[in-house]
Structures are given as C-alpha cells and as structure tokens.
Motif scaffolding. Structure first.
Motif, PDB file in Angstrom:
ATOM      1  N   ASP A 183     -12.663  18.157  11.276  1.00 55.58           N
ATOM      2  CA  ASP A 183     -12.854  19.496  10.330  1.00 55.58           C
ATOM      3  C   ASP A 183     -12.999  18.542   9.018  1.00 55.58           C
ATOM      4  OD1 ASP A 183     -10.243  20.933   9.501  1.00 55.58           O
ATOM      5  OD2 ASP A 183      -9.560  20.555  11.523  1.00 55.58           O
ATOM      6  N   SER A 184     -13.533  19.793   7.980  1.00 52.40           N
ATOM      7  CA  SER A 184     -13.806  19.594   6.423  1.00 52.40           C
ATOM      8  C   SER A 184     -12.590  19.675   5.892  1.00 52.40           C
ATOM      9  CB  SER A 184     -14.274  20.172   5.660  1.00 52.40           C
ATOM     10  OG  SER A 184     -14.219  21.901   6.093  1.00 52.40           O
ATOM     11  N   GLU A 201     -10.005  16.382   4.414  1.00 47.58           N
ATOM     12  CA  GLU A 201      -9.403  16.449   2.843  1.00 47.58           C
ATOM     13  C   GLU A 201      -8.186  16.214   2.425  1.00 47.58           C
ATOM     14  OE1 GLU A 201     -10.917  16.603  -0.248  1.00 47.58           O
ATOM     15  OE2 GLU A 201     -13.170  16.962   1.171  1.00 47.58           O
ATOM     16  N   LEU A 202      -7.485  16.799   3.664  1.00 45.36           N
ATOM     17  CA  LEU A 202      -5.644  16.386   3.909  1.00 45.36           C
ATOM     18  C   LEU A 202      -5.404  15.313   4.118  1.00 45.36           C
ATOM     19  CD1 LEU A 202      -5.045  19.519   5.250  1.00 45.36           C
ATOM     20  CD2 LEU A 202      -4.451  19.329   3.124  1.00 45.36           C
ATOM     21  N   LEU A 203      -6.287  14.183   4.826  1.00 46.34           N
ATOM     22  CA  LEU A 203      -5.730  12.712   5.478  1.00 46.34           C
ATOM     23  C   LEU A 203      -6.476  12.469   3.927  1.00 46.34           C
ATOM     24  CD1 LEU A 203      -6.458  12.685   9.092  1.00 46.34           C
ATOM     25  CD2 LEU A 203      -4.823  11.905   7.635  1.00 46.34           C
ATOM     26  N   MET A 204      -7.431  12.523   3.304  1.00 48.82           N
ATOM     27  CA  MET A 204      -8.482  11.199   1.948  1.00 48.82           C
ATOM     28  C   MET A 204      -6.835  11.000   1.172  1.00 48.82           C
ATOM     29  SD  MET A 204     -12.589  11.888   1.345  1.00 48.82           S
ATOM     30  CE  MET A 204     -12.151  13.514   2.144  1.00 48.82           C
ATOM     31  N   ASP A 205      -6.336  12.403   1.651  1.00 49.57           N
ATOM     32  CA  ASP A 205      -5.249  12.431   0.655  1.00 49.57           C
ATOM     33  C   ASP A 205      -3.808  11.867   0.579  1.00 49.57           C
ATOM     34  OD1 ASP A 205      -6.525  14.394  -1.665  1.00 49.57           O
ATOM     35  OD2 ASP A 205      -5.346  16.188  -1.137  1.00 49.57           O
ATOM     36  N   ASP A 206      -3.883  11.933   1.773  1.00 52.12           N
ATOM     37  CA  ASP A 206      -2.706  10.622   2.576  1.00 52.12           C
ATOM     38  C   ASP A 206      -3.380   9.030   2.045  1.00 52.12           C
ATOM     39  OD1 ASP A 206      -1.000  12.562   3.163  1.00 52.12           O
ATOM     40  OD2 ASP A 206      -2.474  13.280   5.683  1.00 52.12           O
ATOM     41  N   LEU A 207      -4.203   8.891   2.288  1.00 47.51           N
ATOM     42  CA  LEU A 207      -4.212   7.758   2.193  1.00 47.51           C
ATOM     43  C   LEU A 207      -4.493   6.913   0.834  1.00 47.51           C
ATOM     44  CD1 LEU A 207      -8.071   7.165   4.689  1.00 47.51           C
ATOM     45  CD2 LEU A 207      -5.827   6.428   5.365  1.00 47.51           C
ATOM     46  N   PHE A 222      -3.508  -1.588  -0.939  1.00 48.59           N
ATOM     47  CA  PHE A 222      -3.897  -2.114   0.527  1.00 48.59           C
ATOM     48  C   PHE A 222      -5.215  -2.723   0.698  1.00 48.59           C
ATOM     49  CE2 PHE A 222      -3.157   2.344   1.732  1.00 48.59           C
ATOM     50  CZ  PHE A 222      -5.103   2.602   2.055  1.00 48.59           C
ATOM     51  N   THR A 223      -5.408  -3.579   1.152  1.00 46.66           N
ATOM     52  CA  THR A 223      -7.150  -3.719   1.175  1.00 46.66           C
ATOM     53  C   THR A 223      -7.563  -3.525   2.854  1.00 46.66           C
ATOM     54  OG1 THR A 223      -6.580  -6.394   0.275  1.00 46.66           O
ATOM     55  CG2 THR A 223      -8.686  -6.113   1.153  1.00 46.66           C
ATOM     56  N   ALA A 224      -9.221  -2.868   2.288  1.00 49.15           N
ATOM     57  CA  ALA A 224      -9.392  -1.516   2.613  1.00 49.15           C
ATOM     58  C   ALA A 224     -10.909  -1.944   3.173  1.00 49.15           C
ATOM     59  CB  ALA A 224      -9.274  -0.781   3.782  1.00 49.15           C
ATOM     60  N   VAL A 225     -11.564  -2.279   4.332  1.00 54.76           N
ATOM     61  CA  VAL A 225     -13.433  -2.172   4.454  1.00 54.76           C
ATOM     62  C   VAL A 225     -13.748  -1.278   5.491  1.00 54.76           C
ATOM     63  CG1 VAL A 225     -15.507  -3.001   4.779  1.00 54.76           C
ATOM     64  CG2 VAL A 225     -13.427  -4.608   4.415  1.00 54.76           C
ATOM     65  N   TYR A 226     -14.829   0.053   4.257  1.00 55.63           N
ATOM     66  CA  TYR A 226     -14.410   1.707   4.835  1.00 55.63           C
ATOM     67  C   TYR A 226     -15.646   1.845   4.798  1.00 55.63           C
ATOM     68  CZ  TYR A 226     -13.014   6.402   5.574  1.00 55.63           C
ATOM     69  OH  TYR A 226     -12.384   7.454   5.628  1.00 55.63           O
ATOM     70  N   VAL A 227     -16.491   1.756   6.490  1.00 57.22           N
ATOM     71  CA  VAL A 227     -17.391   2.364   6.679  1.00 57.22           C
ATOM     72  C   VAL A 227     -17.425   3.781   7.099  1.00 57.22           C
ATOM     73  CG1 VAL A 227     -19.060   2.573   8.785  1.00 57.22           C
ATOM     74  CG2 VAL A 227     -18.134  -0.205   7.822  1.00 57.22           C
ATOM     75  N   THR A 228     -18.696   4.625   6.662  1.00 57.73           N
ATOM     76  CA  THR A 228     -18.860   5.606   6.582  1.00 57.73           C
ATOM     77  C   THR A 228     -20.259   5.946   6.910  1.00 57.73           C
ATOM     78  OG1 THR A 228     -17.903   8.139   5.532  1.00 57.73           O
ATOM     79  CG2 THR A 228     -18.267   6.138   4.208  1.00 57.73           C
ATOM     80  N   HIS A 229     -20.349   7.824   6.843  1.00 60.49           N
ATOM     81  CA  HIS A 229     -21.730   8.147   6.475  1.00 60.49           C
ATOM     82  C   HIS A 229     -21.064   9.370   5.599  1.00 60.49           C
ATOM     83  CE1 HIS A 229     -23.317   6.189  10.164  1.00 60.49           C
ATOM     84  NE2 HIS A 229     -24.539   7.340   9.907  1.00 60.49           N
ATOM     85  N   ASN A 230     -20.423   9.400   5.507  1.00 58.45           N
ATOM     86  CA  ASN A 230     -20.069  10.634   4.311  1.00 58.45           C
ATOM     87  C   ASN A 230     -19.151  10.049   3.102  1.00 58.45           C
ATOM     88  OD1 ASN A 230     -18.294  12.901   3.212  1.00 58.45           O
ATOM     89  ND2 ASN A 230     -17.750  13.920   5.140  1.00 58.45           N
ATOM     90  N   LEU A 231     -20.513  10.772   2.438  1.00 57.86           N
ATOM     91  CA  LEU A 231     -21.031  10.521   1.039  1.00 57.86           C
ATOM     92  C   LEU A 231     -19.535  10.807   0.038  1.00 57.86           C
ATOM     93  CD1 LEU A 231     -24.746  10.006  -0.180  1.00 57.86           C
ATOM     94  CD2 LEU A 231     -23.298   8.212   0.762  1.00 57.86           C
ATOM     95  N   ALA A 232     -18.903  12.143   0.495  1.00 52.85           N
ATOM     96  CA  ALA A 232     -17.725  12.586  -0.352  1.00 52.85           C
ATOM     97  C   ALA A 232     -16.643  11.490   0.022  1.00 52.85           C
ATOM     98  CB  ALA A 232     -17.378  13.459   0.056  1.00 52.85           C
ATOM     99  N   GLU A 233     -16.452  11.122   1.159  1.00 52.30           N
ATOM    100  CA  GLU A 233     -15.337   9.932   1.094  1.00 52.30           C
ATOM    101  C   GLU A 233     -15.467   8.805   0.216  1.00 52.30           C
ATOM    102  OE1 GLU A 233     -14.840   9.340   5.964  1.00 52.30           O
ATOM    103  OE2 GLU A 233     -15.127  11.451   6.570  1.00 52.30           O
ATOM    104  N   ALA A 234     -16.537   8.853   0.229  1.00 51.92           N
ATOM    105  CA  ALA A 234     -16.807   7.159  -0.233  1.00 51.92           C
ATOM    106  C   ALA A 234     -16.331   7.099  -2.148  1.00 51.92           C
ATOM    107  CB  ALA A 234     -18.266   6.238  -0.043  1.00 51.92           C
ATOM    108  N   VAL A 235     -16.767   8.314  -2.582  1.00 55.83           N
ATOM    109  CA  VAL A 235     -16.847   8.657  -3.432  1.00 55.83           C
ATOM    110  C   VAL A 235     -14.442   8.187  -3.821  1.00 55.83           C
ATOM    111  CG1 VAL A 235     -19.715   8.885  -4.372  1.00 55.83           C
ATOM    112  CG2 VAL A 235     -17.217  10.935  -4.458  1.00 55.83           C
ATOM    113  N   ARG A 236     -14.651   9.527  -2.749  1.00 57.29           N
ATOM    114  CA  ARG A 236     -13.003  10.085  -2.849  1.00 57.29           C
ATOM    115  C   ARG A 236     -12.333   7.838  -3.241  1.00 57.29           C
ATOM    116  NH1 ARG A 236      -9.130  10.923  -4.373  1.00 57.29           N
ATOM    117  NH2 ARG A 236      -7.039  13.046  -3.439  1.00 57.29           N
ATOM    118  N   LEU A 237     -12.707   7.516  -2.388  1.00 53.48           N
ATOM    119  CA  LEU A 237     -11.852   6.898  -1.557  1.00 53.48           C
ATOM    120  C   LEU A 237     -12.268   5.327  -2.017  1.00 53.48           C
ATOM    121  CD1 LEU A 237     -11.666   7.861   2.290  1.00 53.48           C
ATOM    122  CD2 LEU A 237      -9.520   8.168   0.778  1.00 53.48           C
TER     123      LEU A 237
END
Length: 255
Positions: free
Chosen positions: A161-162, A166-172, A181-196
């Motif tokens: 859920d939203s 948000e809390l897990l994005m804060d954790d990351l 760390f280095t990461a490749v992050y696939v997502t459909h969620n554009l808010a996640e993309a610009v946050r991370l």
C-alpha cells in the motif's frame, strides 16, 4: 563495480522486444528503469543478472566487488519469497549457507544486517507474523547479507500500500545514505523513480530502446514527498510514457 550494456537486441521468436540498447550503470548509484508495459524492463534485469542471454549484444562488468562480497549480483522481487517455516533470522541465514563461513561469521553478518534494516527485534518472528512491508524488509535484508556489488530490484514495492511504500522508500534511502550501493531498479511507479533514482532511464514502447535518461542531482536524503522539483521530473516522465503508450495503441489499431 560498473555494468555496461552494449547494443543489446532481443527477440522471442518473431517478436522483437529490445532493439540496439546501450546503458551504463555506474558504481554507487541507483539507476531506475521505467517505460510502458511490455517494453523489456524486466527482461533487461534478467540479462544483467545472467538469468537469460540477449539475442545479440554484450553485458560487461568493470571493477572489483566490495570487500566481503559473497554474491556479486542479488535480486529483490515483488514477491517476498520467504520460507514460511523459517524465522526472519533463518530466512536471512539461508543465503549464507552455501558459502564457506564459520557459524560465528555468519551470525555476525546476520546480526549486522538485521540492525541495518531495523529488524533485530523481529529476528525470531515467522513470516506469517509480519506485515507485507516487514516481509519486504526481510527480503531486502536477505539481499544485503551477501554484500552484493549490484542489487537488481524488480518492482520490489509494487505489492504494498502507498503508506508502506513511502516508509520502505525512506528505509532504502537511509540504507544507501549510510552505505552506498549500486542498484538497477525496475518500476512502473514514477514517484518511486524520482524518489530513489540518481538516473532514470525511460524506455520506448516495444521494441524497447533508450528514449531518454534523466539525471537528478539532489541528494537522496534531501528528496521529500511533495517536493516541487521531483514533481516536475515526475510530470516529464509521465508525458514521455503517456506519449509512448498512445503511440503503441495507435499502432495496434492500424495493424
């Protein structure tokens, strides 16, 4: 460790999925990949992880893995993939069992990982006793336990859920800030993309090509919900993806 994809092309039978795609994943950065459905995002992740080979092109690794690295590449999926009969501690220990570690060394790694992911007090809990967000936190901890050079993340927050997202994005962000760390992050969620994402790669409709790369210089720990700059980047991404999706629909109508 850096990864370069050079002139990647892939087709399943007669269906061309990816065309002439080149990309650089630099050490110590999170690269987010977005694009319309079916454009090859998850396929690219499988190529990088060695689970599948492209029809043509090369995937190259440069540099040395970090000290203590047990697995150069590790996955975090949308599905938590926890063993229900094993505790949090034992689910994390699972990824260490095939490595030549003493019990004391393995215990030290697990405890350190639990502390970094704020899971120490849940070490003896079973997955059925945890919320969805906590289960995904365990999956993240399990990936971190092998001290990977590259983390491959395939829509890891999409089932949440939203608020939990948000809390897990804060954790990351907190994890990356304390130990990049280095990461490749696939997502459909554009808010996640610009946050991370330090870099956001926008793929075109199938066959997927790099349509645009957007670099965000603002430090991850300074990016906040409702940030006007992030909103602007998100709108730019949505415009690109919407135009690609419309073009794909138009092609289907004329077939």
């Amino acid at each position: 460790m850096d990864i370069k994809l050079e002139s990647i092309h892939h087709a399943y039978h007669q269906v061309e999925v990816i065309r002439n795609l080149s990309l650089h994943i630099p050490h110590g950065q999170i690269v987010c990949i977005v694009g319309p459905s079916g454009c090859g995002k998850s396929t690219l992740l499988r190529f990088i992880g060695g689970l599948e080979k492209p029809t043509s092109g090369e995937i190259l690794q440069f540099g040395e893995p970090p000290p203590g690295c047990l697995n150069p590449l590790t996955y975090i999926f949308q599905d938590f993939a926890l063993l229900p009969w094993r505790t949090v501690y034992d689910n994390i220990s699972l990824v260490l069992e095939d490595h030549p570690l003493s019990d004391a060394d393995a215990h030290h790694i697990i405890i350190d990982t639990l502390q970094r992911t704020k899971l120490l007090e849940f070490a003896d809990a079973l997955p059925r006793q945890l919320s969805g967000g906590m289960k995904q936190r365990v999956a993240i901890a399990r990936a971190l336990a092998v001290k990977p050079a590259i983390m491959l993340m395939d829509e890891p927050l999409s089932a949440l859920d939203s608020q939990t997202r948000e809390l897990l994005m804060d954790d990351l962000v907190d994890l990356w800030t304390r130990q990049p760390f280095t990461a490749v992050y696939v997502t459909h969620n554009l808010a996640e993309a610009v946050r991370l994402g330090h870099t956001i790669v926008v793929l075109s409709r199938r066959p997927g090509e790099v349509l645009q790369q957007i670099h965000i210089d603002k430090p991850l720990n300074e990016r906040q919900f409702g940030d006007a700059e992030l909103e602007q980047h998100q709108q730019q991404l949505w415009q690109l993806m919407r135009d690609e999706a419309r073009a794909a629909d138009a092609e289907l109508l004329h077939e």
